[in-house]
Design a protein around this motif. Structure first.
Motif, PDB file in Angstrom:
ATOM      1  N   LYS A  57     -99.525  68.411  36.437  1.00 45.34           N
ATOM      2  CA  LYS A  57     -99.551  69.816  36.012  1.00 45.34           C
ATOM      3  C   LYS A  57    -100.173  70.677  37.099  1.00 45.34           C
ATOM      4  O   LYS A  57    -101.110  70.261  37.783  1.00 45.34           O
ATOM      5  CB  LYS A  57    -100.325  69.977  34.700  1.00 45.34           C
ATOM      6  N   ARG A  72    -104.138  69.581  38.166  1.00 53.21           N
ATOM      7  CA  ARG A  72    -105.105  69.777  37.085  1.00 53.21           C
ATOM      8  C   ARG A  72    -106.002  68.551  36.917  1.00 53.21           C
ATOM      9  O   ARG A  72    -107.170  68.673  36.540  1.00 53.21           O
ATOM     10  CB  ARG A  72    -104.378  70.046  35.775  1.00 53.21           C
ATOM     11  N   ASP A 105    -109.331  71.264  30.612  1.00 51.41           N
ATOM     12  CA  ASP A 105    -107.976  71.745  30.891  1.00 51.41           C
ATOM     13  C   ASP A 105    -106.893  70.950  30.179  1.00 51.41           C
ATOM     14  O   ASP A 105    -105.703  71.142  30.461  1.00 51.41           O
ATOM     15  CB  ASP A 105    -107.703  71.703  32.402  1.00 51.41           C
ATOM     16  N   HIS A 108    -103.862  72.859  28.754  1.00 51.05           N
ATOM     17  CA  HIS A 108    -103.021  73.730  29.574  1.00 51.05           C
ATOM     18  C   HIS A 108    -101.586  73.215  29.614  1.00 51.05           C
ATOM     19  O   HIS A 108    -101.353  72.020  29.774  1.00 51.05           O
ATOM     20  CB  HIS A 108    -103.586  73.847  30.987  1.00 51.05           C
ATOM     21  N   GLY A 112     -99.201  75.987  34.792  1.00 51.35           N
ATOM     22  CA  GLY A 112    -100.498  76.637  34.885  1.00 51.35           C
ATOM     23  C   GLY A 112    -100.633  77.848  33.980  1.00 51.35           C
ATOM     24  O   GLY A 112    -100.114  77.903  32.865  1.00 51.35           O
ATOM     25  N   HIS A 113    -101.348  78.860  34.484  1.00 55.05           N
ATOM     26  CA  HIS A 113    -101.599  80.053  33.676  1.00 55.05           C
ATOM     27  C   HIS A 113    -100.314  80.840  33.422  1.00 55.05           C
ATOM     28  O   HIS A 113    -100.215  81.566  32.426  1.00 55.05           O
ATOM     29  CB  HIS A 113    -102.628  80.950  34.365  1.00 55.05           C
ATOM     30  N   GLU A 116     -99.021  79.353  30.345  1.00 53.32           N
ATOM     31  CA  GLU A 116     -99.852  79.768  29.220  1.00 53.32           C
ATOM     32  C   GLU A 116     -99.460  81.165  28.745  1.00 53.32           C
ATOM     33  O   GLU A 116     -99.353  81.425  27.542  1.00 53.32           O
ATOM     34  CB  GLU A 116    -101.320  79.750  29.641  1.00 53.32           C
ATOM     35  N   GLU A 130    -103.289  79.572  23.429  1.00 49.68           N
ATOM     36  CA  GLU A 130    -104.416  79.672  24.346  1.00 49.68           C
ATOM     37  C   GLU A 130    -104.794  78.261  24.765  1.00 49.68           C
ATOM     38  O   GLU A 130    -104.947  77.377  23.928  1.00 49.68           O
ATOM     39  CB  GLU A 130    -105.597  80.360  23.658  1.00 49.68           C
ATOM     40  N   GLY A 131    -104.926  78.042  26.070  1.00 51.55           N
ATOM     41  CA  GLY A 131    -105.167  76.695  26.577  1.00 51.55           C
ATOM     42  C   GLY A 131    -106.417  76.049  26.017  1.00 51.55           C
ATOM     43  O   GLY A 131    -106.445  74.835  25.759  1.00 51.55           O
ATOM     44  N   ASN A 132    -107.467  76.825  25.798  1.00 51.87           N
ATOM     45  CA  ASN A 132    -108.709  76.269  25.284  1.00 51.87           C
ATOM     46  C   ASN A 132    -108.587  75.899  23.804  1.00 51.87           C
ATOM     47  O   ASN A 132    -109.101  74.868  23.372  1.00 51.87           O
ATOM     48  CB  ASN A 132    -109.850  77.259  25.494  1.00 51.87           C
ATOM     49  N   THR A 135    -106.718  72.751  23.691  1.00 55.04           N
ATOM     50  CA  THR A 135    -107.556  71.602  24.022  1.00 55.04           C
ATOM     51  C   THR A 135    -108.247  71.060  22.774  1.00 55.04           C
ATOM     52  O   THR A 135    -108.257  69.848  22.529  1.00 55.04           O
ATOM     53  CB  THR A 135    -108.602  71.985  25.084  1.00 55.04           C
TER      54      THR A 135
END
Length: 438
Positions: A57, A72, A105, A108, A112-113, A116, A130-132, A135
């Protein structure tokens, strides 16, 4: 004579932590072993498939574009090294911080972003992406190791302290706090349908609602430090820019603008410029790299020295405030001096100005977002036909269109960069797999 490691159980007291900190969402029988419960948490993450997928990633540059570019996964390993040492120096359990850094991460998506952003738009009707938050969902639901009594997945079933240390943004989208500029932050750490486990992991600390434990703060700083210096290092080695460029007034103004816009909204340009000047004045600063071993060694030394500079500044400031007692959970706040905050942001601004916002990358970003949108649309039209078995089961068990869309978003978010391109090429375009299109 054989040297034997001492037996100990998960119930053994860990300095600075309570029995509640070591509790798991699903109770597990005590294990007589040489590991603490927090060491077991770290091992579960280290052996997870989600961590392995991070090797394919994007961090800043696509993983297949260069044999030596950071992914990542390598970024997460570096964050864990920085965070573990800083956390241990502060008195945090090093395995709690290490586990949080390795996990930070995992949620994710591909690209990447940029990916996202695309998935957040595609999931707007179901609370966004949202990546967080992803997670936390992955650790407590998608990456299966243990099950709850009702048959639902409990994910890796980590301890309360380790899960809380992963929570960089301990709030829902609706409860997100205001930023310095008065706008509500777009970052959040839990989806509405994952509130059950979130409430459990924060239970006992309700008076700290919206406050991150110190282990999460250490993880967050280690992340900032790592990608601030390593993204610059990768970009210089890849020939994207040279540090001497910012001696040109126009180039410097560009870096300052992106630093302020992306990382320090409302900050004064002169203060950002002063941060750049402090870094330039260090003997480690490398104005230019020509590819020789000596110049590359100098660049590597600069990144190492800056990691030490930023970490030590936070350690000294925090210890000055709280003394020498072990700092764990909610008995302290990590203190990052303002000058250090600006220096880290200025380093991030360099990579932003010359890599993430470069004109040549924009068409690639557009194609990536289009590909994810087309892939999600196809999966919505085809139901469980192409979903992997675990996500197909989630889709079939869903009783609303919203829940079915979330299962599809979970599936797409799990893909690596290469597998997302392959799925799009074969399922949407009906063509052979071609990474060069992206």
């Amino acid at each position: 004579m054989v040297n034997r490691l001492p037996n100990r159980t998960d119930a053994r007291a860990i300095p600075g932590y309570t029995a509640a900190d070591e509790e798991r969402w699903v109770e597990e029988p005590p294990k007589k072993a040489y590991r603490t419960s927090f060491e077991r948490d770290r091992a579960r993450i280290l052996h997870s498939s989600a961590l392995r997928r991070l090797g394919a990633k994007t961090q800043v540059v696509a993983p297949y574009s260069d044999d030596f570019v950071r992914t990542r996964l390598t970024h997460s390993l570096e964050v864990a090294q920085v965070g573990r040492e800083l956390g241990q120096a502060l008195g945090c359990d090093p395995d709690v911080v290490d586990a949080a850094c390795l996990s930070h991460d995992l949620g994710h998506p591909p690209f990447g972003h940029n990916g996202e952003t695309a998935l957040n738009e595609l999931a707007a009707s179901i609370g966004g992406f949202e990546g967080n938050a992803q997670t936390l969902r992955l650790l407590t639901r998608l990456e299966t190791k243990k099950f709850r009594a009702d048959g639902r997945s409990a994910g890796l079933n980590l301890s309360r302290a380790s899960l809380d240390a992963v929570c960089k943004y301990p709030w829902t989208r609706q409860d997100a706090p205001l930023q310095a500029d008065g706008r509500q932050t777009r970052k959040f750490g839990v989806y509405e349908d994952d509130l059950t486990v979130f409430d459990w992991l924060r239970s006992g600390n309700e008076k700290y609602a919206g406050v991150r434990c110190i282990e999460a703060q250490v993880m967050d700083l280690a992340d900032d430090i790592s990608y601030s210096v390593h993204d610059v290092e990768d970009s210089v080695v890849a020939g994207r820019f040279q540090l001497r460029w910012i001696t040109d007034p126009d180039q410097r103004a560009r870096v300052i603008e992106y630093t302020r816009r992306w990382y320090l909204p409302g900050a004064d340009d002169d203060e950002i410029d002063a941060a750049l000047k402090r870094l330039e004045a260090t003997q480690e600063w490398v104005p230019a790299v020509n590819g020789s071993r000596r110049s590359l060694a100098a660049l590597k030394d600069m990144t190492s020295q800056f990691i030490g500079r930023f970490s030590t500044a936070a350690l000294v400031a925090t210890r000055k405030e709280y003394g020498d007692e072990p700092l764990t959970r909610f008995n302290a706040q990590l203190i990052v001096p303002r000058e250090t905050e600006f220096e880290i942001a200025a380093m991030k601004g360099l990579a932003t100005a010359y890599v993430m916002t470069s004109e040549e990358r924009q068409p690639i970003y557009v194609r990536q977002r289009e590909a994810l949108g087309e892939l999600v649309a196809l999966l919505q039209d085809t139901g469980d036909q192409y979903l992997e078995p675990m996500f197909a089961a989630d889709w079939n068990e869903a009783d609303t269109d919203e829940a079915r869309l979330r299962a599809i978003i979970d599936q797409v978010a799990s893909l690596t960069d290469a597998s997302a391109i392959e799925w799009h090429s074969t399922l949407v375009q009906g063509k052979s797999y071609r990474t060069e299109l992206f």
